[in-house]
Design a protein around this motif. Structure first.
Motif, PDB file in Angstrom:
ATOM      1  N   LYS A  33      -8.930  78.891 105.430  1.00 52.53           N
ATOM      2  CA  LYS A  33      -9.862  79.107 104.331  1.00 52.53           C
ATOM      3  C   LYS A  33     -11.278  79.215 104.905  1.00 52.53           C
ATOM      4  O   LYS A  33     -11.560  78.723 106.001  1.00 52.53           O
ATOM      5  CB  LYS A  33      -9.814  77.942 103.347  1.00 52.53           C
ATOM      6  CG  LYS A  33      -8.485  77.805 102.631  1.00 52.53           C
ATOM      7  CD  LYS A  33      -8.529  76.615 101.687  1.00 52.53           C
ATOM      8  CE  LYS A  33      -7.197  76.477 100.955  1.00 52.53           C
ATOM      9  NZ  LYS A  33      -7.206  75.293 100.040  1.00 52.53           N
ATOM     10  N   MET A  34     -12.149  79.834 104.149  1.00 50.03           N
ATOM     11  CA  MET A  34     -13.549  79.848 104.556  1.00 50.03           C
ATOM     12  C   MET A  34     -14.451  79.780 103.334  1.00 50.03           C
ATOM     13  O   MET A  34     -14.066  80.167 102.232  1.00 50.03           O
ATOM     14  CB  MET A  34     -13.893  81.073 105.402  1.00 50.03           C
ATOM     15  CG  MET A  34     -14.148  82.355 104.641  1.00 50.03           C
ATOM     16  SD  MET A  34     -14.987  83.604 105.690  1.00 50.03           S
ATOM     17  CE  MET A  34     -16.577  82.815 105.997  1.00 50.03           C
ATOM     18  N   LYS A  35     -15.619  79.237 103.554  1.00 51.56           N
ATOM     19  CA  LYS A  35     -16.671  79.219 102.550  1.00 51.56           C
ATOM     20  C   LYS A  35     -17.952  79.660 103.251  1.00 51.56           C
ATOM     21  O   LYS A  35     -18.190  79.301 104.402  1.00 51.56           O
ATOM     22  CB  LYS A  35     -16.875  77.826 101.961  1.00 51.56           C
ATOM     23  CG  LYS A  35     -15.667  77.241 101.241  1.00 51.56           C
ATOM     24  CD  LYS A  35     -15.980  75.817 100.766  1.00 51.56           C
ATOM     25  CE  LYS A  35     -14.737  75.111 100.268  1.00 51.56           C
ATOM     26  NZ  LYS A  35     -14.359  75.495  98.919  1.00 51.56           N
ATOM     27  N   TYR A  36     -18.750  80.437 102.561  1.00 47.14           N
ATOM     28  CA  TYR A  36     -20.041  80.801 103.152  1.00 47.14           C
ATOM     29  C   TYR A  36     -21.117  80.871 102.089  1.00 47.14           C
ATOM     30  O   TYR A  36     -20.855  81.178 100.925  1.00 47.14           O
ATOM     31  CB  TYR A  36     -19.962  82.114 103.935  1.00 47.14           C
ATOM     32  CG  TYR A  36     -19.754  83.375 103.120  1.00 47.14           C
ATOM     33  CD1 TYR A  36     -18.477  83.789 102.758  1.00 47.14           C
ATOM     34  CD2 TYR A  36     -20.840  84.174 102.747  1.00 47.14           C
ATOM     35  CE1 TYR A  36     -18.280  84.946 102.038  1.00 47.14           C
ATOM     36  CE2 TYR A  36     -20.651  85.350 102.034  1.00 47.14           C
ATOM     37  CZ  TYR A  36     -19.372  85.735 101.682  1.00 47.14           C
ATOM     38  OH  TYR A  36     -19.173  86.893 100.962  1.00 47.14           O
ATOM     39  N   GLY A  37     -22.330  80.517 102.524  1.00 49.54           N
ATOM     40  CA  GLY A  37     -23.464  80.541 101.607  1.00 49.54           C
ATOM     41  C   GLY A  37     -24.319  81.758 101.861  1.00 49.54           C
ATOM     42  O   GLY A  37     -24.346  82.318 102.960  1.00 49.54           O
ATOM     43  N   GLU A  38     -25.035  82.166 100.816  1.00 51.69           N
ATOM     44  CA  GLU A  38     -25.939  83.321 100.943  1.00 51.69           C
ATOM     45  C   GLU A  38     -27.214  83.030 100.161  1.00 51.69           C
ATOM     46  O   GLU A  38     -27.174  82.821  98.948  1.00 51.69           O
ATOM     47  CB  GLU A  38     -25.260  84.584 100.419  1.00 51.69           C
ATOM     48  CG  GLU A  38     -26.037  85.849 100.707  1.00 51.69           C
ATOM     49  CD  GLU A  38     -25.211  87.081 100.382  1.00 51.69           C
ATOM     50  OE1 GLU A  38     -25.181  88.002 101.203  1.00 51.69           O
ATOM     51  OE2 GLU A  38     -24.579  87.118  99.306  1.00 51.69           O
ATOM     52  N   LEU A  39     -28.331  83.004 100.873  1.00 47.13           N
ATOM     53  CA  LEU A  39     -29.628  82.712 100.266  1.00 47.13           C
ATOM     54  C   LEU A  39     -30.190  83.972  99.623  1.00 47.13           C
ATOM     55  O   LEU A  39     -30.150  85.055 100.225  1.00 47.13           O
ATOM     56  CB  LEU A  39     -30.581  82.202 101.359  1.00 47.13           C
ATOM     57  CG  LEU A  39     -31.957  81.709 100.933  1.00 47.13           C
ATOM     58  CD1 LEU A  39     -31.843  80.423 100.121  1.00 47.13           C
ATOM     59  CD2 LEU A  39     -32.833  81.471 102.171  1.00 47.13           C
ATOM     60  N   ASN A  40     -30.736  83.824  98.410  1.00 51.77           N
ATOM     61  CA  ASN A  40     -31.339  84.984  97.745  1.00 51.77           C
ATOM     62  C   ASN A  40     -32.558  85.473  98.521  1.00 51.77           C
ATOM     63  O   ASN A  40     -33.285  84.682  99.132  1.00 51.77           O
ATOM     64  CB  ASN A  40     -31.760  84.616  96.318  1.00 51.77           C
ATOM     65  CG  ASN A  40     -30.568  84.410  95.397  1.00 51.77           C
ATOM     66  OD1 ASN A  40     -29.446  84.804  95.722  1.00 51.77           O
ATOM     67  ND2 ASN A  40     -30.807  83.788  94.265  1.00 51.77           N
ATOM     68  N   LEU A  41     -32.800  86.764  98.480  1.00 47.69           N
ATOM     69  CA  LEU A  41     -33.972  87.344  99.139  1.00 47.69           C
ATOM     70  C   LEU A  41     -35.254  86.720  98.592  1.00 47.69           C
ATOM     71  O   LEU A  41     -35.391  86.525  97.384  1.00 47.69           O
ATOM     72  CB  LEU A  41     -34.007  88.859  98.923  1.00 47.69           C
ATOM     73  CG  LEU A  41     -32.977  89.689  99.697  1.00 47.69           C
ATOM     74  CD1 LEU A  41     -33.048  91.149  99.273  1.00 47.69           C
ATOM     75  CD2 LEU A  41     -33.190  89.556 101.196  1.00 47.69           C
ATOM     76  N   GLY A  42     -36.182  86.410  99.487  1.00 47.06           N
ATOM     77  CA  GLY A  42     -37.467  85.860  99.060  1.00 47.06           C
ATOM     78  C   GLY A  42     -37.518  84.355  99.027  1.00 47.06           C
ATOM     79  O   GLY A  42     -38.611  83.773  98.927  1.00 47.06           O
ATOM     80  N   GLU A  43     -36.356  83.688  99.100  1.00 44.04           N
ATOM     81  CA  GLU A  43     -36.343  82.229  99.084  1.00 44.04           C
ATOM     82  C   GLU A  43     -36.745  81.688 100.459  1.00 44.04           C
ATOM     83  O   GLU A  43     -36.452  82.295 101.486  1.00 44.04           O
ATOM     84  CB  GLU A  43     -34.962  81.701  98.702  1.00 44.04           C
ATOM     85  CG  GLU A  43     -34.558  82.026  97.280  1.00 44.04           C
ATOM     86  CD  GLU A  43     -35.451  81.346  96.248  1.00 44.04           C
ATOM     87  OE1 GLU A  43     -36.125  80.348  96.608  1.00 44.04           O
ATOM     88  OE2 GLU A  43     -35.488  81.809  95.107  1.00 44.04           O
ATOM     89  N   MET A  44     -37.392  80.524 100.464  1.00 49.07           N
ATOM     90  CA  MET A  44     -37.941  79.999 101.712  1.00 49.07           C
ATOM     91  C   MET A  44     -36.997  79.061 102.462  1.00 49.07           C
ATOM     92  O   MET A  44     -37.102  78.915 103.676  1.00 49.07           O
ATOM     93  CB  MET A  44     -39.253  79.255 101.420  1.00 49.07           C
ATOM     94  CG  MET A  44     -40.329  80.157 100.858  1.00 49.07           C
ATOM     95  SD  MET A  44     -41.841  79.280 100.482  1.00 49.07           S
ATOM     96  CE  MET A  44     -42.379  78.775 102.107  1.00 49.07           C
ATOM     97  N   SER A  45     -36.094  78.406 101.744  1.00 48.99           N
ATOM     98  CA  SER A  45     -35.236  77.425 102.410  1.00 48.99           C
ATOM     99  C   SER A  45     -33.811  77.452 101.867  1.00 48.99           C
ATOM    100  O   SER A  45     -33.604  77.455 100.650  1.00 48.99           O
ATOM    101  CB  SER A  45     -35.808  76.017 102.223  1.00 48.99           C
ATOM    102  OG  SER A  45     -34.917  75.041 102.724  1.00 48.99           O
TER     103      SER A  45
END
Length: 279
Positions: free
Chosen positions: A130-142
């Protein structure tokens, strides 16, 4: 058991090594915490079965209750809330959601609202893990909040391979904090060794056991080998600089599925780490 795979800079093969390691460990899970630029899913090709929104809180000021006393701005070290002449300015992207401004407000003018900063994706792969991955929205700082949630929702898994952000940023610290072992991926070049030294210093400061994995061995010089020998750092494995491996990479194929000797290498690496973990 949690094993973090990290590097001093991007492009050294961190994702290549973490994905190949994970698919050769039975019942493991890979989480990609390089949320600004996740790409493990390109190699593992998960069938996404669940998507979760990750939100953070930010202050909202009631101007009718606010007296512009300035205590909220004085408290905030990140300039996320700044009292001006006639109103209080709030910079949502700079807020660390600590709650301090609300605590110090004498009139109860501050409440909190939520906004999305990114998503977490979960799925099964054709490799049986299994895998999980995160993706930060464009423009976010952290992306630290996303990383913390990724680790929280996988805390009960037996074996977790963590594809970490490169470098020694707050995001990297969040990804490797509390892991049982770390593998530092580097290239045998002067730039690779220079950036690796910062990661080594960070891991030693955090008292995390680690070893080095050399990617594209034969490409550069001997500096990395000499450095590891001087610093008594174990080199746990290496992959040769090989045009065929580069071709598999460009096609999104984990090379250990095509070259049997590397399947054995990753099996041996995990067994070595596991035996050290059990001591």
């Amino acid at each position: 058991m949690r094993i973090a795979v990290l590097s001093g800079k991007g492009g050294t093969g961190k994702t290549t090594i973490s994905t190949n390691l994970s698919i050769n460990i039975e019942n493991s899970m890979l989480i990609d915490t390089d949320v600004e630029e996740p790409n493990s899913h390109i190699f593992l090709k998960p069938n996404i079965t669940e998507t979760k929104s990750v939100k953070v809180e930010y202050p909202v000021v009631d101007n009718e209750k606010c007296t512009l006393c300035g205590k909220c701005g004085d408290f905030c070290n990140f300039n996320a809330i700044i009292p001006a002449k006639n109103t209080v300015l709030v910079f949502q992207e700079s807020c660390h959601s600590c709650g301090g401004c609300k605590m110090v407000c004498p009139t109860g003018a501050i409440t909190y609202s939520k906004r999305e900063i990114g998503k977490i994706y979960e799925g099964d792969t054709k490799f049986g893990i299994k895998m999980k991955y995160g993706e930060l929205n464009l423009g976010e700082m952290s992306g630290v909040k996303i990383i913390e949630e990724l680790k929280e929702i996988t805390k009960n898994e037996d074996i977790v391979i963590i594809d970490s952000p490169p470098g020694t940023s707050c995001s990297t610290v969040a990804a490797v904090e509390d892991v049982d072992y770390a593998i530092v991926v580097t290239e045998p070049t002067p730039f690779g060794v220079s950036d690796m030294k910062m990661v080594v210093e960070m891991l030693r400061e955090m008292k995390i056991p680690f070893s080095v994995f050399i990617n594209k061995a034969g490409l550069g010089d001997n500096e990395v080998y000499e450095y590891c020998e001087d610093e008594k750092i174990k080199i746990i494995g290496e992959v040769l600089f090989d045009k065929k491996i580069a071709e598999y990479y460009s096609e999104g194929i984990p090379f250990s599925t095509k070259i049997p000797k590397y399947k054995k290498l990753f099996n041996d690496i995990f067994e070595e780490i596991y035996m050290e973990f059990r001591k």
